[in-house]
Scaffold this motif. Structure first.
Motif, PDB file in Angstrom:
ATOM      1  N   ARG A   1       3.055  20.245  -2.927  1.00  0.00           N
ATOM      2  CA  ARG A   1       2.489  21.318  -2.105  1.00  0.00           C
ATOM      3  C   ARG A   1       1.007  21.099  -1.850  1.00  0.00           C
ATOM      4  NH1 ARG A   1       5.399  24.699  -5.562  1.00  0.00           N
ATOM      5  NH2 ARG A   1       3.462  25.244  -6.637  1.00  0.00           N
ATOM      6  N   GLU A   2       0.298  20.665  -2.881  1.00  0.00           N
ATOM      7  CA  GLU A   2      -1.152  20.582  -2.779  1.00  0.00           C
ATOM      8  C   GLU A   2      -1.641  19.286  -2.145  1.00  0.00           C
ATOM      9  OE1 GLU A   2      -3.443  21.863  -6.068  1.00  0.00           O
ATOM     10  OE2 GLU A   2      -1.917  23.278  -6.792  1.00  0.00           O
ATOM     11  N   THR A   3      -0.768  18.314  -1.989  1.00  0.00           N
ATOM     12  CA  THR A   3      -1.190  17.028  -1.425  1.00  0.00           C
ATOM     13  C   THR A   3      -0.534  16.710  -0.089  1.00  0.00           C
ATOM     14  OG1 THR A   3       0.577  15.810  -2.565  1.00  0.00           O
ATOM     15  CG2 THR A   3      -1.535  16.060  -3.725  1.00  0.00           C
ATOM     16  N   GLY A   4       0.554  17.392   0.224  1.00  0.00           N
ATOM     17  CA  GLY A   4       1.270  17.079   1.438  1.00  0.00           C
ATOM     18  C   GLY A   4       2.243  15.926   1.294  1.00  0.00           C
ATOM     19  N   ALA A   5       2.340  15.348   0.098  1.00  0.00           N
ATOM     20  CA  ALA A   5       3.325  14.285  -0.128  1.00  0.00           C
ATOM     21  C   ALA A   5       4.721  14.892  -0.062  1.00  0.00           C
ATOM     22  CB  ALA A   5       3.092  13.635  -1.487  1.00  0.00           C
ATOM     23  N   LYS A   6       5.659  14.142   0.456  1.00  0.00           N
ATOM     24  CA  LYS A   6       7.010  14.683   0.572  1.00  0.00           C
ATOM     25  C   LYS A   6       7.762  14.539  -0.750  1.00  0.00           C
ATOM     26  CE  LYS A   6       8.841  10.430   2.676  1.00  0.00           C
ATOM     27  NZ  LYS A   6       9.503   9.858   3.864  1.00  0.00           N
TER      28      LYS A   6
ATOM     29  N   GLU B   1       0.819  -1.218   0.000  1.00  0.00           N
ATOM     30  CA  GLU B   1       0.000   0.000   0.000  1.00  0.00           C
ATOM     31  C   GLU B   1       0.850   1.264   0.000  1.00  0.00           C
ATOM     32  OE1 GLU B   1       1.098  -0.817   4.201  1.00  0.00           O
ATOM     33  OE2 GLU B   1       0.401  -2.037   2.506  1.00  0.00           O
ATOM     34  N   ARG B   2       2.121   1.160   0.365  1.00  0.00           N
ATOM     35  CA  ARG B   2       3.010   2.324   0.390  1.00  0.00           C
ATOM     36  C   ARG B   2       3.906   2.407  -0.841  1.00  0.00           C
ATOM     37  NH1 ARG B   2       3.324   5.529   4.501  1.00  0.00           N
ATOM     38  NH2 ARG B   2       5.369   6.269   3.800  1.00  0.00           N
ATOM     39  N   ARG B   3       3.905   1.383  -1.667  1.00  0.00           N
ATOM     40  CA  ARG B   3       4.810   1.381  -2.822  1.00  0.00           C
ATOM     41  C   ARG B   3       4.178   2.135  -4.002  1.00  0.00           C
ATOM     42  NH1 ARG B   3       5.650  -4.313  -1.409  1.00  0.00           N
ATOM     43  NH2 ARG B   3       4.572  -4.938  -3.319  1.00  0.00           N
ATOM     44  N   LYS B   4       3.954   3.435  -3.785  1.00  0.00           N
ATOM     45  CA  LYS B   4       3.360   4.308  -4.808  1.00  0.00           C
ATOM     46  C   LYS B   4       4.070   5.647  -4.770  1.00  0.00           C
ATOM     47  CE  LYS B   4      -1.196   2.268  -3.896  1.00  0.00           C
ATOM     48  NZ  LYS B   4      -2.553   2.538  -3.372  1.00  0.00           N
ATOM     49  N   VAL B   5       4.483   6.143  -5.933  1.00  0.00           N
ATOM     50  CA  VAL B   5       5.161   7.433  -6.004  1.00  0.00           C
ATOM     51  C   VAL B   5       4.746   8.166  -7.275  1.00  0.00           C
ATOM     52  CG1 VAL B   5       7.205   6.687  -4.703  1.00  0.00           C
ATOM     53  CG2 VAL B   5       7.174   6.450  -7.190  1.00  0.00           C
ATOM     54  N   VAL B   6       4.920   9.485  -7.253  1.00  0.00           N
ATOM     55  CA  VAL B   6       4.727  10.318  -8.436  1.00  0.00           C
ATOM     56  C   VAL B   6       6.099  10.669  -8.994  1.00  0.00           C
ATOM     57  CG1 VAL B   6       3.928  12.557  -9.306  1.00  0.00           C
ATOM     58  CG2 VAL B   6       2.539  11.280  -7.657  1.00  0.00           C
TER      59      VAL B   6
ATOM     60  N   ASP C   1      -5.132   7.802  -2.760  1.00  0.00           N
ATOM     61  CA  ASP C   1      -4.311   6.607  -2.547  1.00  0.00           C
ATOM     62  C   ASP C   1      -3.237   6.812  -1.486  1.00  0.00           C
ATOM     63  OD1 ASP C   1      -5.813   5.514  -4.534  1.00  0.00           O
ATOM     64  OD2 ASP C   1      -4.271   5.662  -6.093  1.00  0.00           O
ATOM     65  N   LYS C   2      -3.215   8.029  -0.895  1.00  0.00           N
ATOM     66  CA  LYS C   2      -2.219   8.342   0.133  1.00  0.00           C
ATOM     67  C   LYS C   2      -0.799   8.049  -0.349  1.00  0.00           C
ATOM     68  CE  LYS C   2      -5.551   7.526   3.843  1.00  0.00           C
ATOM     69  NZ  LYS C   2      -5.902   6.744   5.054  1.00  0.00           N
ATOM     70  N   VAL C   3      -0.489   8.554  -1.534  1.00  0.00           N
ATOM     71  CA  VAL C   3       0.848   8.373  -2.105  1.00  0.00           C
ATOM     72  C   VAL C   3       1.848   9.130  -1.228  1.00  0.00           C
ATOM     73  CG1 VAL C   3       2.324   8.812  -4.110  1.00  0.00           C
ATOM     74  CG2 VAL C   3      -0.065   8.092  -4.436  1.00  0.00           C
ATOM     75  N   PRO C   4       2.860   8.443  -0.697  1.00  0.00           N
ATOM     76  CA  PRO C   4       3.719   9.087   0.301  1.00  0.00           C
ATOM     77  C   PRO C   4       4.767  10.043  -0.245  1.00  0.00           C
ATOM     78  CG  PRO C   4       4.383   6.799  -0.022  1.00  0.00           C
ATOM     79  CD  PRO C   4       3.139   7.009  -0.832  1.00  0.00           C
ATOM     80  N   ALA C   5       5.146   9.910  -1.529  1.00  0.00           N
ATOM     81  CA  ALA C   5       6.277  10.721  -1.998  1.00  0.00           C
ATOM     82  C   ALA C   5       6.159  11.042  -3.484  1.00  0.00           C
ATOM     83  CB  ALA C   5       7.598   9.991  -1.740  1.00  0.00           C
ATOM     84  N   VAL C   6       6.766  12.164  -3.860  1.00  0.00           N
ATOM     85  CA  VAL C   6       6.883  12.556  -5.260  1.00  0.00           C
ATOM     86  C   VAL C   6       8.365  12.792  -5.557  1.00  0.00           C
ATOM     87  CG1 VAL C   6       4.581  13.579  -5.326  1.00  0.00           C
ATOM     88  CG2 VAL C   6       6.548  15.007  -4.771  1.00  0.00           C
ATOM     89  N   PHE C   7       8.751  12.535  -6.803  1.00  0.00           N
ATOM     90  CA  PHE C   7      10.155  12.645  -7.190  1.00  0.00           C
ATOM     91  C   PHE C   7      10.300  13.458  -8.466  1.00  0.00           C
ATOM     92  CE2 PHE C   7      10.189   8.988  -4.459  1.00  0.00           C
ATOM     93  CZ  PHE C   7      11.450   8.992  -3.862  1.00  0.00           C
ATOM     94  N   VAL C   8      11.355  14.228  -8.525  1.00  0.00           N
ATOM     95  CA  VAL C   8      11.718  14.915  -9.762  1.00  0.00           C
ATOM     96  C   VAL C   8      12.773  14.075 -10.471  1.00  0.00           C
ATOM     97  CG1 VAL C   8      11.205  17.195  -8.847  1.00  0.00           C
ATOM     98  CG2 VAL C   8      13.514  16.283  -8.614  1.00  0.00           C
ATOM     99  N   GLU C   9      13.031  14.400 -11.744  1.00  0.00           N
ATOM    100  CA  GLU C   9      14.025  13.675 -12.521  1.00  0.00           C
ATOM    101  C   GLU C   9      15.116  14.622 -12.983  1.00  0.00           C
ATOM    102  OE1 GLU C   9      12.120  11.453 -15.679  1.00  0.00           O
ATOM    103  OE2 GLU C   9      10.383  11.083 -14.388  1.00  0.00           O
TER     104      GLU C   9
ATOM    105  N   GLN D   1      16.740   6.069  -2.831  1.00  0.00           N
ATOM    106  CA  GLN D   1      15.838   7.210  -2.650  1.00  0.00           C
ATOM    107  C   GLN D   1      14.397   6.764  -2.529  1.00  0.00           C
ATOM    108  OE1 GLN D   1      17.385  10.316  -2.254  1.00  0.00           O
ATOM    109  NE2 GLN D   1      19.077   8.862  -2.342  1.00  0.00           N
ATOM    110  N   LEU D   2      14.010   5.837  -3.377  1.00  0.00           N
ATOM    111  CA  LEU D   2      12.631   5.347  -3.357  1.00  0.00           C
ATOM    112  C   LEU D   2      12.335   4.601  -2.069  1.00  0.00           C
ATOM    113  CD1 LEU D   2      12.463   4.163  -7.064  1.00  0.00           C
ATOM    114  CD2 LEU D   2      10.951   5.882  -6.048  1.00  0.00           C
ATOM    115  N   ALA D   3      13.207   3.671  -1.688  1.00  0.00           N
ATOM    116  CA  ALA D   3      12.969   2.862  -0.499  1.00  0.00           C
ATOM    117  C   ALA D   3      12.900   3.745   0.757  1.00  0.00           C
ATOM    118  CB  ALA D   3      14.064   1.809  -0.352  1.00  0.00           C
ATOM    119  N   ALA D   4      13.767   4.725   0.845  1.00  0.00           N
ATOM    120  CA  ALA D   4      13.775   5.618   2.011  1.00  0.00           C
ATOM    121  C   ALA D   4      12.473   6.418   2.099  1.00  0.00           C
ATOM    122  CB  ALA D   4      14.967   6.556   1.948  1.00  0.00           C
TER     123      ALA D   4
END
Length: 339
Positions: A297-302, A227-232, A276-284, A332-335
């Motif tokens: 900013r709008e979701t509170g995801a780190k 349930e936590r293995r979701k990222v943007v 889906d309570k996605v915990p994190a977002v990443f840039v490339e 980075q993803l796992a952390a």
């Protein structure tokens, strides 16, 4: 004596000629195989397998976006001088056929992704434009209508780079990285049989490292709740990674690194992240961070940091080699996904 001296001179000259021929022959045999790789990740795999037996040139370097690369006249010269061209395939380098033709390249082309089982882009049933900021009107659609798409990304006017249905980012699976290394070794061996054994030995040693890291990462991500293995992420480049390690990637910009999603699409992503309570977002490293930062900013995801998708980092930074890139991304993803 008069008749003997000329004979001795002739013998000495003949011996000198034999020695010179041997030296020149050795020098020619020792000349490294000239190889061109299309982009930095592929270039690193080629370097690992080729070692000192090749002279490598990489067209799209570190932090470079190979999706919409615009070749230069110097690229044509590099390609014209090469004996081997190593490409990703899967319609990734849409700019390369035109460059190959213009350069007059007459060497051997090695497609690193041969044998990979392609995945389709999630939710896409057609080709994918890659719109870029220039005024050229060259046709890179390979027989497809420029406007043949059923999504409503707002593309910038300019250059279209269309991929097919298959996701070309196959290197984002280490199992596919093994396939790449074997194909590179076979291609170099075919072009340079004198060093075939060395190419295959290096490939075997490199493959062992890839397989060891793959086994380690499978354990790492299996230990994180599904349930936590979701990222943007910025664009749709991590599908093979997701399939391999059970991570769901939500691409903010879809397939293209330059396409701007509509306000409706951004709102839908924000709603999905919240739901889906996605915990994190990443840039490339190849994309603008603005959209991902807005979603955070709008979701509170780190914001979990920077991932390397289509290019390695510059030397001295994390992700300067294929193995380092994979280790960095995974850490980075796992952390970020830990509770």
């Amino acid at each position: 004596m008069r008749s003997i001296l000329p004979a001795r001179r002739r013998a000495l000259l003949a011996m000198a000629g034999v020695c010179l021929s041997a030296v020149l022959g050795t020098a020619q045999a020792a000349e490294p195989l000239k190889v061109v790789a299309s982009f930095s990740i592929l270039g690193d795999i080629v370097r690992e397998v080729g070692g000192a037996d090749i002279s490598l040139t990489t067209l799209v370097g570190p932090d470079g976006d190979a999706h919409g690369y615009e070749p230069t006249p110097s690229d044509a010269k590099k390609l014209a001088d090469a004996r081997v061209l190593v490409v990703n395939g899967l319609d990734f380098e849409t700019w390369l056929p035109k460059l190959t033709k213009a350069s007059g390249f007459a060497g051997q082309t090695v497609t690193a992704s041969t044998g990979v089982t392609p995945r389709k882009f999630a939710g896409q049933g057609d080709g994918h434009d890659h719109d870029h900021k220039d005024d050229h009107k060259d046709d890179h659609t390979h027989g497809h209508d420029d406007h043949d798409h059923d999504h409503d990304h707002d593309h910038k006017p300019g250059h279209h780079h269309r991929h097919g249905d298959a996701d070309p980012h196959a290197w984002q699976s280490l199992a596919n990285g093994v396939i790449y290394a074997r194909n590179v070794a076979d291609g170099l061996a075919a072009a340079d049989p004198a060093h075939a054994q060395a190419y295959r030995q290096r490939a075997d040693a490199y493959i062992a490292k890839l397989q060891a890291l793959d086994a380690s990462l499978r354990k790492t991500f299996a230990a994180i709740g599904a349930e936590r293995r979701k990222v943007v992420t910025s664009h749709d480049a991590f599908g093979y990674f997701g399939d391999a390690y059970g991570v769901t990637f939500i691409p903010a910009m879809g397939v293209s690194t330059d396409a701007e999603p509509s306000a409706r699409e951004v709102a839908a992503i924000i709603e999905q992240v919240r739901r889906d309570k996605v915990p994190a977002v990443f840039v490339e490293n190849i994309s603008s961070p603005k959209l991902v930062q807005q979603i955070a900013r709008e979701t509170g995801a780190k914001v979990g940091g920077t991932l390397y998708s289509d290019a390695l980092s510059k030397p001295g930074q994390p992700g300067a080699t294929y193995l380092e890139m994979f280790e960095w991304n995974a850490r980075q993803l796992a952390a970020a996904l830990q509770p």
